[in-house]
Design a protein around this motif. Structure first.
Motif, mmCIF file in Angstrom:
data_model
loop_
_atom_site.group_PDB
_atom_site.id
_atom_site.type_symbol
_atom_site.label_atom_id
_atom_site.label_comp_id
_atom_site.label_asym_id
_atom_site.label_seq_id
_atom_site.Cartn_x
_atom_site.Cartn_y
_atom_site.Cartn_z
ATOM 1 N N SER A 112 14.705 11.752 31.140
ATOM 2 C CA SER A 112 13.681 12.552 31.813
ATOM 3 C C SER A 112 12.310 12.434 31.153
ATOM 4 N N TRP B 41 19.215 14.133 31.022
ATOM 5 C CA TRP B 41 20.009 15.041 31.856
ATOM 6 C C TRP B 41 21.383 15.316 31.248
ATOM 7 N N PRO C 137 20.278 20.442 31.192
ATOM 8 C CA PRO C 137 19.454 19.234 31.141
ATOM 9 C C PRO C 137 18.053 19.492 30.579
#
Length: 347
Positions: free
Chosen positions: A27, A43, A72
């Motif tokens: 991410s 995540w 996450p």
């Protein structure tokens, strides 16, 4: 049937592969401002750090440490002294991880919904957090409550800071500009020059404007000064025929002030906004690139290659959906701006 990433090669640009990558999609990526330590959030609820050792063209990566969140993790940033990492995400809190000292992470910020964006502002010694709870909060990490909470018109999707400039992108295509010398007041509110949802932002190195990228394969170059509005423009990128992909990441080169875009088409490109040209188009990987970043001197460009769920569950194939993090060593010709061929001396 869409021709979603017909390339079968996850590393067509022959980049250096980071060892022991996350087990789920990445991410965010962030390099230490002081040394070649790379942090990735994922995540899979983890924040991981690698040391990147470079000896000429030989680059090695050594996993150094990791911490866990309960849910996450969506964003990360470093303290300016390179000692500490901040990470936030779906557990609605920010953990401060004193990485270099080997200390334990502690919670230093809280929201009422997932935290999408985070930025350490060294000029203010404050942490800024943007959330889907429609607030922007500033934190002195020694105090349990925010020193200021700024209401946003919608959920925070993107944020960029280059003191004193801050720009926050929210749902409904709002772009809110703040002068951090007076952060309680909106300096300017702009409707995005792009017609589709905002995905990423990057403040100009000279703080005179910003880049905005959208889910519709387009980037806007926006100047803040009213007298400079004639210099604003948008351009298309991360498209393949009729297939249009999201622009997921915008990164200015720390030395040359050119910039990189990375997209869900699996490509990353280098651009010069001043001469309005693409400096280099890299080959497409066989999965999207959800995030990317330069190291502190611009000699390394890190990017992740993994499924970003932009095509939903039906396009998720566990057999091919491996997560990678790659390091590209940019040639000077790829990232150094140059005048447009055939341009006259006039601006």
């Amino acid at each position: 049937m869409s021709n979603f990433l017909t390339s079968t090669n996850h590393n067509p640009n022959k980049s250096i592969e980071v060892n022991q990558p996350p087990t789920d999609s990445v991410s965010s990526l962030s390099f230490s401002p002081k040394a070649n330590f790379l942090v990735a959030t994922s995540w899979d609820n983890q924040v991981r750090c690698w040391e990147v050792a470079r000896n000429g063209v030989n680059v090695g990566t050594v996993p150094k440490a990791s911490i866990s969140h309960d849910h996450p993790v969506l964003c990360s940033t470093w303290k300016d002294d390179g000692t500490t990492v901040f990470s936030g995400g779906c557990d609605k809190q920010v953990k401060m991880w004193p990485l270099l000292s080997g200390g334990q992470p502690m919670t230093v910020a809280m929201h009422d919904a997932p935290i999408k964006e985070i930025s350490w502002i060294p000029e203010m010694s404050l942490l800024a957090t943007g959330s889907w709870d429609k607030t922007l909060r500033y934190w002195d990490t020694r105090q349990p409550n925010p020193v200021h909470t700024q209401q946003l018109p919608e959920r925070c999707y993107a944020m960029t800071v280059k003191h004193p400039l801050m720009v926050v992108g929210t749902a409904d295509r709002n772009l809110i500009v703040y002068n951090l010398q007076n952060p309680q007041v909106e300096f300017k509110r702009i409707v995005s020059p792009l017609k589709y949802q905002t995905r990423c932002l990057a403040a100009f190195p000279d703080q005179q404007g910003f880049l905005v990228g959208s889910i519709e394969g387009r980037v806007g170059v926006h100047h803040l000064d009213d007298s400079q509005q004639g210099k604003n423009f948008t351009f298309k990128c991360h498209r393949e025929g009729n297939e249009i992909y999201s622009v997921n990441s915008l990164n200015f080169h720390p030395v040359h002030h050119t910039f990189a875009t990375a997209g869900s088409d699996g490509a990353f490109n280098f651009w010069d906004k001043d001469s309005k040209q693409r400096l280099k188009a890299m080959l497409r990987c066989n999965q999207p690139i959800p995030c990317s970043t330069f190291n502190n001197d611009g000699s390394i460009f890190a990017y992740s290659v993994c499924y970003d769920w932009s095509k939903g569950a039906e396009n998720y194939n566990p057999a091919t959906a491996k997560t990678y993090i790659f390091l590209h060593l940019p040639q000077e010709s790829e990232v150094k701006g140059k005048p447009r061929i055939g341009a006259t001396g006039r601006k």
